[in-house]
Design a protein around this motif. Structure first.
Motif, PDB file in Angstrom:
ATOM      1  N   TYR A  72      37.272  37.280  49.878  1.00  0.00           N
ATOM      2  CA  TYR A  72      35.736  37.552  49.315  1.00  0.00           C
ATOM      3  C   TYR A  72      34.964  38.379  50.622  1.00  0.00           C
ATOM      4  O   TYR A  72      34.388  39.062  50.431  1.00  0.00           O
ATOM      5  CB  TYR A  72      35.119  36.205  48.920  1.00  0.00           C
ATOM      6  CG  TYR A  72      33.612  36.585  48.731  1.00  0.00           C
ATOM      7  CD1 TYR A  72      33.065  37.044  47.437  1.00  0.00           C
ATOM      8  CD2 TYR A  72      32.831  35.864  49.721  1.00  0.00           C
ATOM      9  CE1 TYR A  72      31.820  37.113  47.320  1.00  0.00           C
ATOM     10  CE2 TYR A  72      31.335  36.233  49.565  1.00  0.00           C
ATOM     11  CZ  TYR A  72      30.851  36.785  48.274  1.00  0.00           C
ATOM     12  OH  TYR A  72      29.567  36.887  48.293  1.00  0.00           O
ATOM     13  N   ASP A  99      32.869  42.406  46.376  1.00  0.00           N
ATOM     14  CA  ASP A  99      32.687  42.829  45.067  1.00  0.00           C
ATOM     15  C   ASP A  99      33.729  42.272  44.044  1.00  0.00           C
ATOM     16  O   ASP A  99      33.460  42.237  43.046  1.00  0.00           O
ATOM     17  CB  ASP A  99      32.978  44.302  44.896  1.00  0.00           C
ATOM     18  CG  ASP A  99      31.568  44.956  45.479  1.00  0.00           C
ATOM     19  OD1 ASP A  99      30.663  44.492  45.743  1.00  0.00           O
ATOM     20  OD2 ASP A  99      31.760  46.435  45.492  1.00  0.00           O
ATOM     21  N   CYS A 100      34.755  41.598  44.758  1.00  0.00           N
ATOM     22  CA  CYS A 100      35.699  41.073  43.941  1.00  0.00           C
ATOM     23  C   CYS A 100      35.311  39.777  43.097  1.00  0.00           C
ATOM     24  O   CYS A 100      35.781  39.485  41.993  1.00  0.00           O
ATOM     25  CB  CYS A 100      36.998  40.603  44.663  1.00  0.00           C
ATOM     26  SG  CYS A 100      36.617  39.213  45.871  1.00  0.00           S
ATOM     27  N   LYS A 101      34.040  39.092  43.498  1.00  0.00           N
ATOM     28  CA  LYS A 101      33.616  38.309  42.754  1.00  0.00           C
ATOM     29  C   LYS A 101      33.172  38.567  41.462  1.00  0.00           C
ATOM     30  O   LYS A 101      33.210  37.777  40.413  1.00  0.00           O
ATOM     31  CB  LYS A 101      32.474  37.393  43.727  1.00  0.00           C
ATOM     32  CG  LYS A 101      31.804  36.057  42.886  1.00  0.00           C
ATOM     33  CD  LYS A 101      30.715  35.715  43.951  1.00  0.00           C
ATOM     34  CE  LYS A 101      29.996  34.494  42.977  1.00  0.00           C
ATOM     35  NZ  LYS A 101      29.100  33.963  43.746  1.00  0.00           N
ATOM     36  N   GLN A 102      32.586  39.700  41.446  1.00  0.00           N
ATOM     37  CA  GLN A 102      31.929  40.392  40.113  1.00  0.00           C
ATOM     38  C   GLN A 102      33.030  41.251  39.472  1.00  0.00           C
ATOM     39  O   GLN A 102      33.102  41.194  38.132  1.00  0.00           O
ATOM     40  CB  GLN A 102      30.906  41.008  40.440  1.00  0.00           C
ATOM     41  CG  GLN A 102      30.140  41.435  39.275  1.00  0.00           C
ATOM     42  CD  GLN A 102      28.810  42.307  39.315  1.00  0.00           C
ATOM     43  OE1 GLN A 102      28.318  42.274  40.529  1.00  0.00           O
ATOM     44  NE2 GLN A 102      28.226  42.952  38.394  1.00  0.00           N
ATOM     45  N   ARG A 103      33.524  41.884  40.253  1.00  0.00           N
ATOM     46  CA  ARG A 103      34.519  42.998  39.356  1.00  0.00           C
ATOM     47  C   ARG A 103      36.138  42.559  39.414  1.00  0.00           C
ATOM     48  O   ARG A 103      36.846  43.173  38.718  1.00  0.00           O
ATOM     49  CB  ARG A 103      34.475  44.423  40.280  1.00  0.00           C
ATOM     50  CG  ARG A 103      33.094  44.825  40.237  1.00  0.00           C
ATOM     51  CD  ARG A 103      33.122  46.240  40.831  1.00  0.00           C
ATOM     52  NE  ARG A 103      33.899  47.257  40.304  1.00  0.00           N
ATOM     53  CZ  ARG A 103      34.707  47.902  40.940  1.00  0.00           C
ATOM     54  NH1 ARG A 103      34.924  47.930  42.429  1.00  0.00           N
ATOM     55  NH2 ARG A 103      35.518  48.896  40.311  1.00  0.00           N
ATOM     56  N   ALA A 123      38.246  45.547  41.979  1.00  0.00           N
ATOM     57  CA  ALA A 123      37.638  45.950  43.365  1.00  0.00           C
ATOM     58  C   ALA A 123      38.732  45.756  44.546  1.00  0.00           C
ATOM     59  O   ALA A 123      38.326  46.226  45.651  1.00  0.00           O
ATOM     60  CB  ALA A 123      36.556  44.731  43.539  1.00  0.00           C
ATOM     61  N   TYR A 154      36.086  41.697  50.811  1.00  0.00           N
ATOM     62  CA  TYR A 154      35.908  42.430  49.639  1.00  0.00           C
ATOM     63  C   TYR A 154      34.829  41.718  48.679  1.00  0.00           C
ATOM     64  O   TYR A 154      35.285  41.211  47.642  1.00  0.00           O
ATOM     65  CB  TYR A 154      37.120  42.956  48.727  1.00  0.00           C
ATOM     66  CG  TYR A 154      38.079  43.841  49.601  1.00  0.00           C
ATOM     67  CD1 TYR A 154      37.616  45.193  49.706  1.00  0.00           C
ATOM     68  CD2 TYR A 154      39.082  43.359  50.005  1.00  0.00           C
ATOM     69  CE1 TYR A 154      38.561  46.001  50.345  1.00  0.00           C
ATOM     70  CE2 TYR A 154      39.908  44.065  50.862  1.00  0.00           C
ATOM     71  CZ  TYR A 154      39.701  45.762  50.892  1.00  0.00           C
ATOM     72  OH  TYR A 154      40.391  46.347  51.725  1.00  0.00           O
TER      73      TYR A 154
END
Length: 463
Positions: free
Chosen positions: A165, A170-174, A178, A168
């Motif tokens: 996290y 964005d991996c939490k949402q995508r 991501a 990256y």
């Protein structure tokens, strides 16, 4: 109309409820504590599965049973269970029974709360904060974050998730969309939870690059550098190195300073799995084994192992001060983490973790530490090292003992069925099965070590 009486357990009879609990506590003290830690008693009363099913009468019925029957059930459960507090239980990395830690476990079970908000667990929220602060200080940090996890495997998985996290977000949402192909690095002597965590988080076990270890089980920094370079050449993005302080089989401590240098040079998250060996930080004599741990980004530490705090007591410690735990895992549930409460909502720590309900794991360690003091816990660690050295020296003196012999499964069966002791075994590399001696129980003495060696001789004299 008269107010109805409050309904309590045992058909509304609080006196009967209290009597039951007093009787149960008496059984626990007599059977699990007194007998369960006595060398004059068996480690286990071994029964084959089908026989044990019959003895336990496991089937659940539509009608309840009498108090006398329930008490007998309690005795039976303890009688046929393995006594992990027994001085001759060497089978796992946890053993022993600390009375103050047990007292803490009884209290937390009785209060039955979850430390996700200050309003329902005020004592334990503040206590967890203080205990984690103390553990971080022993690592060498004067600030940071942390949380108690349900086991060291989960602590390691948290570290992987946080490292991913941070790099990256964005991996939490995508999700995985991501991410590029990622690579993480650990030695071939690491705990299996690293690969399991990679699979669980969707990274895949192929993302785990296995680094060579020397003959003592320590990670090879030169091979680590080669593996990092190779991963980059193959199009993967290195993001984390997981070192081990106290490997599961050989008890090896990876060279943390050298690994930290490589992590710093390549911009990698540095995680230390010190689930077994972290407690060595309490020993001024032996803490040099963890030199460099203060340079880690995260540390997994299980006080329920070498310190004997009792299952489960597993801490994930972070050097981060940017609220990474909450940013990575938080979901701001409005029914639980309201921001307009009448107290400091920063004390509502539940949004930092993946769980919702969470067991209170800090009290057993806190109470044990209060009773023993740091000096007492240091003596506990030093005693374990001293007894380990004594064991090695005694083995060298005895004929018929070798480092590796293909008799371990036979001897294991004999000792368990006899109930005299319990030791784990496993192969390692090209070596055949051998016994893995875990020396951690704080009540262990040289007499127990001598018994162990003599018992192995007796059990194996016809082999």
């Amino acid at each position: 109309m008269a107010a109805s009486k409050p309904r309590t357990a045992l058909n509304g009879d609080p006196v009967a409820m209290e009597a039951l609990l007093r009787d149960v506590f008496g059984i626990v003290v007599d059977e699990a504590v007194r007998k369960g830690t006595s060398t004059s008693e068996k480690v286990c009363e071994w029964k084959e599965p089908e026989e044990l099913r019959q003895l336990l009468d496991l089937e659940l019925q539509s009608q309840g049973e009498s108090q006398e029957q329930i008490l007998e059930r309690c005795r039976t459960v303890i009688h046929y269970s393995v006594k992990t507090g027994h001085p001759r239980f060497f089978n796992q990395l946890f053993s022993g029974l600390d009375p103050h830690a047990l007292a803490g476990r009884i209290i937390t079970e009785s209060l039955n709360t979850s430390p996700y908000t200050y309003e329902i667990a005020p004592v334990f929220v503040l206590m967890e904060e203080e205990v984690l602060k103390k553990l971080r200080a022993l690592v060498g940090w004067n600030s940071g974050d942390g949380v108690f996890c349900p086991g060291g495997s989960i602590s390691n998985m948290y570290a992987l998730n946080l490292a991913r996290y941070q790099r990256y977000p964005d991996c939490k949402q995508r999700g995985l969309r991501a991410l590029p192909p990622l690579a993480l690095f650990t030695s071939k002597e690491c705990h299996y939870s690293v690969s399991k965590g990679a699979a669980f988080l969707g990274l895949g076990t192929d993302s785990v690059r296995v680094v060579k270890a020397d003959e003592r089980g320590k990670m090879d920094p030169e091979d680590l550098e080669r593996q990092i370079t190779l991963a980059e050449a193959e199009g993967s993005v290195p993001f984390l190195v997981s070192a081990t302080s106290g490997t599961t089989v050989l008890g090896a401590f990876d060279p943390l300073d050298a690994i930290a240098d490589l992590c710093q040079r390549h911009g990698l998250w540095f995680h230390v799995d010190a689930a077994w060996g972290g407690s060595v930080l309490l020993s001024r004599t032996h803490r040099h084994l963890l030199d460099g741990i203060q340079r880690a980004d995260s540390v997994a530490w299980n006080p329920h192992k070498l310190l004997g705090a009792g299952l489960q007591c597993s801490a994930l410690l972070l050097r981060d001060t940017s609220n990474l735990l909450r940013r990575c895992h938080g979901s701001q549930a409005s029914y639980l983490f309201q921001q307009d409460k009448f107290y400091d909502v920063a004390l509502d720590t539940g949004d930092k973790v993946v769980q919702c309900g969470r067991h209170v794991d800090c009290l057993k360690l806190w109470l044990m530490w209060k009773a023993q003091g740091e000096q007492g816990l240091e003596q506990r660690i030093d005693q374990a090292f001293a007894l380990s050295r004594y064991l090695v020296e005694e083995i060298k003196k005895r004929e018929g003992f070798e480092l590796v012999m293909e008799v371990a499964p036979v001897l294991k069966e004999r000792m368990v069925k006899k109930g005299s002791m319990m030791i784990g075994y496993q192969p390692h590399g090209t070596r055949a099965n051998f016994f893995r001696m875990v020396v951690a129980n704080p009540t262990l003495t040289r007499a127990d070590i001598d018994f162990l060696l003599c018992e192995l001789e007796r059990l194996g004299q016809d082999l």
